[in-house]
Design an enzyme around this catalytic site. Structure first.
Site, PDB file in Angstrom:
ATOM      1  N   HIS A 308       0.742  -1.095   0.061  1.00 32.80           N
ATOM      2  CA  HIS A 308      -0.171   0.148  -0.191  1.00 32.80           C
ATOM      3  C   HIS A 308       0.923   1.217  -0.070  1.00 32.80           C
ATOM      4  O   HIS A 308       1.968   1.320   0.705  1.00 32.80           O
ATOM      5  CB  HIS A 308      -1.092  -0.212   1.265  1.00 32.80           C
ATOM      6  N   ASP A 366      -7.982  -5.333   0.140  1.00 35.87           N
ATOM      7  CA  ASP A 366      -8.512  -6.141  -0.993  1.00 35.87           C
ATOM      8  C   ASP A 366      -8.251  -7.650  -0.898  1.00 35.87           C
ATOM      9  O   ASP A 366      -8.803  -8.396  -1.650  1.00 35.87           O
ATOM     10  CB  ASP A 366      -7.881  -5.616  -2.511  1.00 35.87           C
TER      11      ASP A 366
HETATM   12  N1  ACO Z   1       4.236  -7.681  -4.742  1.00 33.47           N
HETATM   13  C1  ACO Z   1       5.544  -7.416  -4.967  1.00 33.47           C
HETATM   14  N2  ACO Z   1       6.423  -6.557  -4.783  1.00 33.47           N
HETATM   15  C2  ACO Z   1       5.712  -5.266  -4.527  1.00 33.47           C
HETATM   16  C3  ACO Z   1       4.417  -5.235  -4.191  1.00 33.47           C
HETATM   17  C4  ACO Z   1       3.856  -6.426  -4.311  1.00 33.47           C
HETATM   18  N3  ACO Z   1       2.253  -6.261  -4.181  1.00 33.47           N
HETATM   19  N4  ACO Z   1       4.143  -4.073  -3.829  1.00 33.47           N
HETATM   20  C5  ACO Z   1       5.230  -3.171  -3.953  1.00 33.47           C
HETATM   21  N5  ACO Z   1       6.327  -3.916  -4.189  1.00 33.47           N
HETATM   22  C6  ACO Z   1       7.711  -3.618  -4.193  1.00 33.47           C
HETATM   23  C7  ACO Z   1       8.088  -2.923  -5.520  1.00 33.47           C
HETATM   24  O1  ACO Z   1       8.446  -3.576  -6.586  1.00 33.47           O
HETATM   25  C8  ACO Z   1       9.278  -1.737  -5.005  1.00 33.47           C
HETATM   26  O2  ACO Z   1      10.260  -2.542  -5.052  1.00 33.47           O
HETATM   27  P1  ACO Z   1      11.559  -1.792  -5.325  1.00 33.47           P
HETATM   28  O3  ACO Z   1      11.760  -0.884  -4.139  1.00 33.47           O
HETATM   29  O4  ACO Z   1      12.692  -2.775  -5.113  1.00 33.47           O
HETATM   30  O5  ACO Z   1      11.520  -1.215  -6.447  1.00 33.47           O
HETATM   31  C9  ACO Z   1       8.642  -1.750  -3.407  1.00 33.47           C
HETATM   32  O6  ACO Z   1       7.757  -2.847  -3.110  1.00 33.47           O
HETATM   33  C10 ACO Z   1       7.862  -0.383  -3.571  1.00 33.47           C
HETATM   34  O7  ACO Z   1       6.621  -0.510  -4.069  1.00 33.47           O
HETATM   35  P2  ACO Z   1       6.189   0.805  -5.140  1.00 33.47           P
HETATM   36  O8  ACO Z   1       5.356   0.485  -6.232  1.00 33.47           O
HETATM   37  O9  ACO Z   1       7.358   2.034  -5.015  1.00 33.47           O
HETATM   38  O10 ACO Z   1       5.077   1.437  -4.030  1.00 33.47           O
HETATM   39  P3  ACO Z   1       3.885   2.326  -4.181  1.00 33.47           P
HETATM   40  O11 ACO Z   1       3.666   2.837  -2.823  1.00 33.47           O
HETATM   41  O12 ACO Z   1       4.050   2.947  -5.317  1.00 33.47           O
HETATM   42  O13 ACO Z   1       2.627   1.288  -4.615  1.00 33.47           O
HETATM   43  C11 ACO Z   1       0.831  -0.356  -4.519  1.00 33.47           C
HETATM   44  C12 ACO Z   1       1.558   0.801  -3.820  1.00 33.47           C
HETATM   45  C13 ACO Z   1       0.434   0.439  -6.082  1.00 33.47           C
HETATM   46  C14 ACO Z   1      -0.362  -0.619  -3.938  1.00 33.47           C
HETATM   47  C15 ACO Z   1       1.766  -1.638  -4.673  1.00 33.47           C
HETATM   48  O14 ACO Z   1       1.874  -2.044  -3.838  1.00 33.47           O
HETATM   49  C16 ACO Z   1       0.945  -2.654  -5.400  1.00 33.47           C
HETATM   50  O15 ACO Z   1       0.978  -2.727  -6.872  1.00 33.47           O
HETATM   51  N6  ACO Z   1       0.196  -3.451  -4.919  1.00 33.47           N
HETATM   52  C17 ACO Z   1      -0.430  -4.708  -5.722  1.00 33.47           C
HETATM   53  C18 ACO Z   1      -1.813  -4.001  -5.989  1.00 33.47           C
HETATM   54  C19 ACO Z   1      -2.817  -3.734  -4.761  1.00 33.47           C
HETATM   55  O16 ACO Z   1      -3.057  -4.619  -4.054  1.00 33.47           O
HETATM   56  N7  ACO Z   1      -3.460  -2.732  -5.080  1.00 33.47           N
HETATM   57  C20 ACO Z   1      -4.451  -2.102  -3.682  1.00 33.47           C
HETATM   58  C21 ACO Z   1      -3.978  -1.247  -3.029  1.00 33.47           C
HETATM   59  S1  ACO Z   1      -5.274  -0.606  -1.815  1.00 33.47           S
HETATM   60  C22 ACO Z   1      -6.318  -0.152  -2.623  1.00 33.47           C
HETATM   61  O17 ACO Z   1      -6.517   0.531  -3.576  1.00 33.47           O
HETATM   62  C23 ACO Z   1      -7.668  -0.177  -1.625  1.00 33.47           C
END
Ligand code: ACO
Length: 431
Positions: A308, A366
Site C-alpha cells: 500500500h 483487497d
Molecule cells: N508484490 C511484490 N512487490 C511489491 C508489491 C507487491 N504487491 N508492492 C510493492 N512491491 C515492491 C516494489 O516492486 C518496490 O520494490 P523496489 O523498491 O525494489 O523497486 C517496493 O515494493 C515499493 O513499491 P512501490 O510500487 O514503489 O510502492 P507504491 O507505494 O508506489 O505502490 C501499490 C503501492 C500500487 C499498492 C503496490 O504495493 C502494488 O502494486 N500492490 C499490488 C496491487 C494492490 O494490491 N493494490 C491495492 C491497493 S489498496 C487499494 O487501492 C484499496
C-alpha cells in the site's frame, strides 16, 4: 487553512527563501510552497505525489506506520464493529455522528431516492451484455447529469445536497442493474423496507420467479464491506474527483471520473485481480513459485492484495475484513474453500519472507474482500463496482469539502519538461 507555525528555509543557487510550515492536528508538518515559483522561479518535482499535500481536509486521517485509519477522528475498527454504513456516511458528510432523530431523517432521505429515472434503463440496454459493470457504471453515473438537471449547479448549496443524497442512494441500484444486465436477468427495483446493504443484496440476487430472503449475517457483512471502503483520504480516485471538480464540473461527472480511476488494478481493481491471482495459484504447493516471481526484479509481476502506498504496517481494514471473511465462510460452510486455503497460506509465507518484511508489504483490504464477495455469490467483475458504490460517500464528502473552500483553485500541476526546445517546422519533403 492551517496556521503558520514555523519556517523552513530553502537555498537555491545561493539565495535563501523562507517558506511557512503548517502543523496539522495529526501527521507530518507541511511546508507551504505555494509562493515558491513566484519568488524563486522554480517548481518542485514529485511524480505520484509521494511528498505532496494537495489540499487541507478534516475528513479522514491515516497513520500508515501505525496502521491507523480515522474518520472524523473515529477509528475504523470501532466504526466497523459498532456503527453501520449509513451512519458512517452521515459522519463523513457532516462531520459528527448523528443524533437518533438526525439519523432517522438521513436514512429516510437516502431510502426515498433509491430508484433511478425509468428512462435511464435504456442506457443499460445500450451496452453489450458482456460489458464490464465498471464500464457501465462510468457511463451511467456520468449520464445522471443528463437527467438530474436540478442538482448540477455546484454554486447552490441545496443542489449540492440533493446531488449527494442522490448519488449515495442510487449507486447500489446502478451497480446492481449493471450486474443484472451483464447476466441477462431482469432489473430488480429497490425495496425501501430493507436496509441499505440488504436492499443491495436483494437487487443483485433476487429474481421475479421466486422469493428471496436476505440473510441478516450476509447483510451485516455486506454493510461492513461498505463501511471499510467508505473513504480513504487523498487516494488516486478521490484526488481524481477533486481535480475534476476543481474545474467546476458537475457532481455526476466528477464521480464518474472517480469510478474510472478506481477501476485500475493498482487501486480498486486489485480485489478482482487478487482473487484471479489466488485462483491462478490454485493449490498451496504453487505459492513459492508465485512469491519468487513477485520478488524477481526482472519480472513486473506483483502479489495482488499486498502493499500500500500509505500503510507500511497492517492495513487496519484488512484486520476487520479478515475476521469478517472467517465469519461469512463459516456461515456458508465453505471454510475449506480452496481459494481461502491458498489465501491463508500465501499470507503466511509472504509475511515470513524477508522481501515483504523489508519492504513493509502487508496484505491490504483487497486481499480478503474478494474472498468474502465470492463466497456471497458475486462474480469477480462485481468486486470493483461494490468498492465504487461504497466509496461514493467518500468522494462526495471530499467534493463537498473542496467546494466549500474559499481558496479553491483549478488543479493544474506543472512539469519537468525534457522534450525538444523550440525548433522550426520542416516541410514533409525535406524530412
Ligand atoms: N508484490 C511484490 N512487490 C511489491 C508489491 C507487491 N504487491 N508492492 C510493492 N512491491 C515492491 C516494489 O516492486 C518496490 O520494490 P523496489 O523498491 O525494489 O523497486 C517496493 O515494493 C515499493 O513499491 P512501490 O510500487 O514503489 O510502492 P507504491 O507505494 O508506489 O505502490 C501499490 C503501492 C500500487 C499498492 C503496490 O504495493 C502494488 O502494486 N500492490 C499490488 C496491487 C494492490 O494490491 N493494490 C491495492 C491497493 S489498496 C487499494 O487501492 C484499496
Amino acid at each position: 487553512m492551517a496556521e503558520n507555525t514555523g519556517t523552513a528555509t530553502i537555498t537555491i543557487h545561493g539565495k535563501s527563501y523562507d517558506l511557512p510550515i503548517h502543523t496539522p492536528t495529526a501527521g507530518p508538518e507541511v511546508i507551504d510552497i505555494r509562493n515558491l515559483y513566484a519568488q524563486a522561479d522554480v517548481f518542485t518535482y514529485d511524480p505520484g505525489f509521494t511528498s505532496t499535500a494537495a489540499c487541507d481536509s478534516t475528513i479522514t486521517f491515516i497513520d500508515g506506520a501505525k496502521g491507523e485509519l480515522l474518520h472524523r477522528g473515529y477509528p475504523i475498527d470501532q466504526l466497523a464493529s459498532q456503527s453501520h454504513y449509513l451512519e458512517v456516511c452521515y459522519l463523513l458528510l457532516y462531520g459528527e455522528l448523528p443524533s437518533a432523530e438526525e439519523q432517522e431523517r438521513f436514512e429516510s432521505l437516502v431510502t426515498n431516492h433509491t430508484m433511478i429515472h425509468e428512462q435511464m434503463h435504456n442506457f443499460f440496454r445500450g451496452f453489450r451484455r458482456d460489458a464490464h459493470p465498471m464500464a457501465t457504471m462510468v457511463g451511467v453515473v456520468g449520464a445522471m447529469s443528463a437527467f438530474y438537471h436540478d442538482s448540477t449547479d455546484i454554486n447552490d448549496a441545496h443542489q449540492r445536497e440533493v446531488a449527494s443524497i442522490r448519488l449515495i442512494a442510487k449507486m447500489p441500484t446502478i451497480a446492481a442493474m449493471a450486474y443484472k444486465y451483464s447476466i441477462g436477468q431482469p432489473f430488480v427495483y429497490p425495496r425501501n423496507d430493507l436496509d441499505y446493504a440488504a436492499n443491495f443484496l436483494h437487487m443483485c440476487f433476487s429474481v421475479p420467479a421466486e422469493e428471496y430472503h436476505v440473510n441478516p449475517i450476509l447483510a451485516r457483512a455486506m454493510d461492513r464491506i461498505f463501511t471499510l471502503h467508505a473513504d480513504h483520504e487523498q487516494n488516486a480516485s478521490t484526488s481524481t474527483v477533486r481535480l475534476a471538480s476543481s474545474s467546476g464540473a458537475n457532481p455526476f461527472a466528477c464521480i464518474a471520473a472517480g469510478i474510472a480511476c478506481l477501476w485500475g488494478p493498482a487501486h480498486g481493481g486489485a480485489n478482482q485481480a487478487c482473487l484471479e491471482m489466488l485462483k491462478e495459484i490454485g493449490t498451496p504447493d504453487r505459492i513459492p513459485e508465485f512469491i519468487a516471481r513477485a520478488k524477481d526484479k526482472n519480472d513486473p509481476y506483483r502479489l495482488m492484495g499486498f502493499g500500500h502506498r500509505v500503510y507500511k504496517n497492517f492495513d487496519p481494514r484488512a484486520t476487520v475484513m479478515k475476521e469478517s471473511a472467517d465469519e461469512v465462510l463459516d456461515l456458508l460452510g465453505v471454510e475449506n474453500n480452496p481459494v481461502l486455503q491458498v489465501a491463508k497460506e500465501l499470507e503466511k509465507q509472504a509475511l515470513a519472507d524477508p522481501y515483504f518484511a523489508d519492504k513493509k508489504l502487508f496484505p491490504n483490504v483487497d486481499f480478503y474482500s474478494g474472498i468474502i464477495l465470492e463466497a456471497m455469490g458475486f462474480p469477480t467483475s462485481m468486486f470493483t463496482p461494490i468498492f465504487a458504490l461504497a466509496r461514493t460517500v467518500g468522494w462526495i464528502s471530499q467534493w463537498k469539502e473542496q467546494l466549500a473552500d474559499p481558496q479553491l483553485k483549478i488543479g493544474r500541476p506543472r512539469q519537468l519538461y525534457l522534450g525538444a526546445t523550440a525548433r522550426d517546422y520542416v516541410d514533409i519533403e525535406k524530412r
